[in-house]
Design an enzyme around this catalytic site. Sequence first.
Site, short mmCIF file in Angstrom:
data_model
loop_
_atom_site.label_atom_id
_atom_site.label_comp_id
_atom_site.label_asym_id
_atom_site.label_seq_id
_atom_site.Cartn_x
_atom_site.Cartn_y
_atom_site.Cartn_z
CD GLU A 28 -1.88 -3.56 15.25
OE1 GLU A 28 -1.96 -3.41 13.39
OE2 GLU A 28 -2.86 -2.99 15.72
NE ARG B 34 -2.44 -1.46 3.04
CZ ARG B 34 -2.37 -3.02 4.02
NH1 ARG B 34 -3.09 -3.70 3.03
NH2 ARG B 34 -1.80 -4.12 5.00
#
Length: 176
Positions: free
Chosen positions: A98, A61
């Site tokens: 994460e 992205r």
Amino acid sequence: MNNPTLMKNLRNVPNYPIPGIQFKDVTTLFKNAKCMKIMVNELYELYKDKGITKVVGIESRGFVLGAALAVKLGAGFVMCRKPGKLPAETLKETYMKEYGKDTIEIHKDAIDEKDIVLIHDDLLATGGSMKAAYNLVKRFNPQKIYINFIIELTSEGQKGRDVFDKDTEITTLIHI
Ligand code: AMP
């Protein structure tokens, strides 16, 4: 201040890719011509006077606005990719995410000591992936390294920024 058009168009996907994660889906910003223009223009205003010679985008992205901005700045574009995707010799860095562990790579000849580099990604959560990219770019010993994200998560107590030295120049377009 967060741009209201960007805020209105950013999609939140609860519990993706695992339960408990509020996934900020930037594809709804990328598909919207007005949002693309706002983001590229805001980024250009932030970096037009910095002498940036290379924009590094983090897969995947980070490629979208990174490449668009590079064109507008008159800079080159460098891909920071997942393992095994770059064809020539690479430098690698492994880091904690994460949700899991990951490695990123960059071509060994992607940057040189004369470069002023901006590293771009879509989102700052723990800061793990950008820190890995930052460490990779640092190994080339460029003149300066700037960091930018579209989104910075701070509301859930995240302090991704804290993994960087205090004097690192980090900008974000949207704070959530
Ligand atoms: P981190 O390394 O923890 O700062 O995570 C940032 C990277 O993971 C970025 O490349 C994001 O695309 C992705 N990411 C992590 N958390 C989220 C989230 N809540 N929403 C969307 N993308 C995320």
